[in-house]
Design an enzyme around this catalytic site. Structure first.
Site, PDB file in Angstrom:
ATOM      1  N   VAL A  93      12.505  51.577  61.518  1.00  0.00           N
ATOM      2  CA  VAL A  93      13.473  51.478  62.613  1.00  0.00           C
ATOM      3  C   VAL A  93      12.903  50.629  63.740  1.00  0.00           C
ATOM      4  CG1 VAL A  93      14.790  52.768  64.321  1.00  0.00           C
ATOM      5  CG2 VAL A  93      14.539  53.678  62.018  1.00  0.00           C
ATOM      6  N   SER A 147       0.372  53.685  63.653  1.00  0.00           N
ATOM      7  CA  SER A 147       0.093  52.610  62.698  1.00  0.00           C
ATOM      8  C   SER A 147       1.308  51.691  62.658  1.00  0.00           C
ATOM      9  CB  SER A 147      -0.203  53.164  61.303  1.00  0.00           C
ATOM     10  OG  SER A 147       0.916  53.885  60.813  1.00  0.00           O
ATOM     11  N   PRO A 171      45.459  33.222  43.550  1.00  0.00           N
ATOM     12  CA  PRO A 171      46.474  33.580  42.554  1.00  0.00           C
ATOM     13  C   PRO A 171      47.407  34.710  42.958  1.00  0.00           C
ATOM     14  CG  PRO A 171      44.347  34.462  41.933  1.00  0.00           C
ATOM     15  CD  PRO A 171      44.105  33.620  43.142  1.00  0.00           C
ATOM     16  N   ASP A 184      54.697  28.034  49.481  1.00  0.00           N
ATOM     17  CA  ASP A 184      55.382  28.017  48.191  1.00  0.00           C
ATOM     18  C   ASP A 184      55.796  29.424  47.776  1.00  0.00           C
ATOM     19  OD1 ASP A 184      54.950  25.308  48.045  1.00  0.00           O
ATOM     20  OD2 ASP A 184      53.193  25.472  46.737  1.00  0.00           O
ATOM     21  N   LYS A 231      59.241  25.583  45.000  1.00  0.00           N
ATOM     22  CA  LYS A 231      60.043  25.045  43.898  1.00  0.00           C
ATOM     23  C   LYS A 231      60.103  26.086  42.786  1.00  0.00           C
ATOM     24  CE  LYS A 231      58.163  20.427  44.825  1.00  0.00           C
ATOM     25  NZ  LYS A 231      57.045  20.863  45.665  1.00  0.00           N
ATOM     26  N   ASP A 277      44.897  26.901  43.713  1.00  0.00           N
ATOM     27  CA  ASP A 277      44.137  25.834  44.356  1.00  0.00           C
ATOM     28  C   ASP A 277      45.051  24.626  44.542  1.00  0.00           C
ATOM     29  OD1 ASP A 277      41.170  24.674  44.894  1.00  0.00           O
ATOM     30  OD2 ASP A 277      42.428  23.158  43.936  1.00  0.00           O
ATOM     31  N   ILE A 280      44.769  21.650  41.959  1.00  0.00           N
ATOM     32  CA  ILE A 280      44.936  21.882  40.519  1.00  0.00           C
ATOM     33  C   ILE A 280      46.415  22.137  40.259  1.00  0.00           C
ATOM     34  CG2 ILE A 280      44.337  23.327  38.545  1.00  0.00           C
ATOM     35  CD1 ILE A 280      41.630  23.793  39.753  1.00  0.00           C
ATOM     36  N   THR A 301      41.950  29.157  41.590  1.00  0.00           N
ATOM     37  CA  THR A 301      43.097  28.746  40.783  1.00  0.00           C
ATOM     38  C   THR A 301      43.524  29.858  39.834  1.00  0.00           C
ATOM     39  OG1 THR A 301      43.946  26.973  39.379  1.00  0.00           O
ATOM     40  CG2 THR A 301      41.689  27.715  38.952  1.00  0.00           C
ATOM     41  N   MET A 336      52.431  26.889  33.951  1.00  0.00           N
ATOM     42  CA  MET A 336      53.867  26.603  33.918  1.00  0.00           C
ATOM     43  C   MET A 336      54.335  26.210  32.513  1.00  0.00           C
ATOM     44  SD  MET A 336      53.920  24.453  37.513  1.00  0.00           S
ATOM     45  CE  MET A 336      52.429  23.533  37.043  1.00  0.00           C
ATOM     46  N   GLY A 394      49.455  37.221  37.664  1.00  0.00           N
ATOM     47  CA  GLY A 394      48.035  37.516  37.568  1.00  0.00           C
ATOM     48  C   GLY A 394      47.411  37.935  38.878  1.00  0.00           C
TER      49      GLY A 394
END
Length: 476
Positions: free
Chosen positions: A23, A44, A228, A251, A273, A306, A309, A334, A386, A415
């Site tokens: 300590v 000591s 993800p 998105d 999309k 990502d 990607i 990703t 996809m 996922g």
């Protein structure tokens, strides 16, 4: 308020530590970082403290505490396991009006150590007034996540520029507004990216612009990968930028839990999309990004997984670069890495797959351009984004080029999320598996899928807690 928070200047000031164990060692380390002159009394010393004593970094007064050792010190810390000795130290210090801290004995403390977030020269201290130190530590850990490591350097630069800013901006309100915009603008991004020279140039530009017009108008774009789906997989840097954003373009793949972390007063615009549904075309997204940044706003383009990607992030930044808009990129986990990890499917394995290939089921109108003979090789893993709507064509092409019909496959829906589903079967069953799967879904083809039955882990804890485990559908 039980304790008044005070930041003490200990540079070259004598501080007494009574005790030489673990300590005491931790307290000595903290005191040394503040520049204190350390004196120690102990029967000591641990080897680490003894080495520091031999190096002249602290003074070992002896093995026995004497009240006179407090006569010239600024404060004292008692860190022994001897209750009577600790009480003696506190009593002697109290009589001399020397600040004292007895470790883990709050009633015998005229000062206490807070939990510290060190971004020197910026320091944040959290205290529970000694009532719940573990709670204070947990709060400190949460704040550590939110406070960028670059804050210290930003404070140092600001300190050097205070005089210059005061000369250019005469009123307190002007200076306050300038620093608020600066600390929340492109200058902070430059510092965070390690661009010291560019950061000071940015500060000069911002100061000139503010002095001329009263405002700093340069915006920027941050391309952020949201991962993800599991909010715990969002990166620290991504969270920080989401908390600083004026507007967020996101998105459909970004989960609600992650969107909840966006700054409350930031504008949110969905530009996602979806197949078969009305979508914002990419050209409109590009123009919107530019328009918002040109208004001086900090724009976060938030993408699932990502952004580089299969996320078209590179295309968006090309447009920003051509328009001269500053930008930065925060990678995300990703889907292929996150979803397979949560499904217990390693993308590579020494015994099963020496390579992994990421491909997309959404191809350009002029053809897919894929080398199916190469993709059909065994002992490799295919992760297909996809691809659910083209599962039949994918399986047919692979089998036509030699991939064995019994090759293990998985279709992973949503996922890493609580409602994740893993559909397991063979290549010849891929179309059926994809039809059963909810969207979005990832197709995984290769021998590594067979390991799912051995190392699947996600959902075990929730099952034990009485909730349903993410579904596994097995057709094999």
């Amino acid at each position: 308020m039980d304790y008044l928070p005070i930041f003490a200047d200990l540079k070259q000031r004598p501080v007494l530590v009574v005790g030489g164990g673990e300590v005491a060692t931790r307290k000595v380390d903290l005191l040394q970082r503040s520049g204190a002159e350390i004196r120690i009394v102990a029967q000591s010393l641990l080897p680490e403290l003894e080495q520091q004593w031999q190096q002249g970094r602290l003074i070992w007064l002896g093995t026995t505490f004497e009240p006179c050792q407090l006569d010239e010190v600024f404060l004292v810390i008692a860190a022994t396991d001897d209750g009577a000795l600790n009480a003696k130290v506190f009593s002697a210090a109290d009589k001399r009006r020397v600040l004292a801290n007895v470790v883990d004995d709050q009633p015998r403390c005229s000062f206490i150590f807070p939990s510290i977030i060190d971004r020197s020269p910026l320091v944040v201290a959290v205290s529970s007034s000694g009532q719940a130190p573990v709670l204070a530590r947990m709060l400190r850990e949460k704040l550590e996540v939110l406070l960028p490591a670059s804050l210290g350097q930003m404070a140092e630069v600001a300190g050097r520029w205070r005089g210059r800013v005061k000369q250019r901006l005469t009123s307190n309100s002007e200076r306050r507004r300038f620093w608020e915009k600066t600390f929340d603008g492109r200058f902070s991004t430059r510092v965070a990216n390690g661009q010291s020279a560019q950061a000071e140039q940015q500060l000069e530009q911002d100061l000139h612009r503010f002095a001329q017009s009263g405002e700093s108008t340069q915006g920027e774009i941050a391309l952020v990968g949201a991962g993800p789906g599991d909010v715990g997989l969002l990166t620290l840097r991504g969270l920080q930028l989401m908390q600083q954003a004026d507007v967020v373009l996101y998105d459909h793949l970004v989960s609600d839990e992650i969107l909840d972390l966006v700054r409350r007063d930031a504008e949110r615009i969905c530009v996602g999309k979806r197949a078969g549904a009305h979508s914002v075309i990419q050209e409109e997204i590009n123009l919107l990004l530019l328009a918002l940044a040109q208004q001086g706003k900090r724009v976060v383009r938030l993408k699932g997984g990502d952004p580089f990607i299969f996320g078209r992030g590179g295309e968006e930044l090309q447009v920003a670069a051509e328009a001269g808009i500053p930008f930065q990129v925060v990678p995300g986990i990703t889907a292929a890495a996150g979803a397979t990890a949560y499904a217990g499917i390693p993308l590579t394995h020494r015994d099963h797959a020496q390579s992994v290939t990421f491909i997309t089921g959404h191809c350009r109108p002029d053809g897919d351009g894929l080398d199916w003979a190469d993709l059909a090789r065994s002992r490799q893993t295919l992760a297909i984004y996809m691809g659910a709507m083209k599962a039949a064509a994918i399986s047919q092409c692979l089998m036509a080029h030699g991939r064995v019909a019994a090759t293990p496959v998985a279709v992973i829906s949503r996922g890493t999320r609580a409602d994740q589903q893993v559909h397991i079967g063979t290549l010849q069953q891929l179309e059926e598996l994809a039809q059963r799967a909810a969207l979005p879904a990832l197709l995984v083809i290769g021998e590594v899928v067979a390991l799912h039955h051995q190392i699947a882990w996600f959902g075990q804890q929730s099952q034990a807690a009485g909730t349903s485990r993410p579904a596994v559908v097995n057709l094999a």
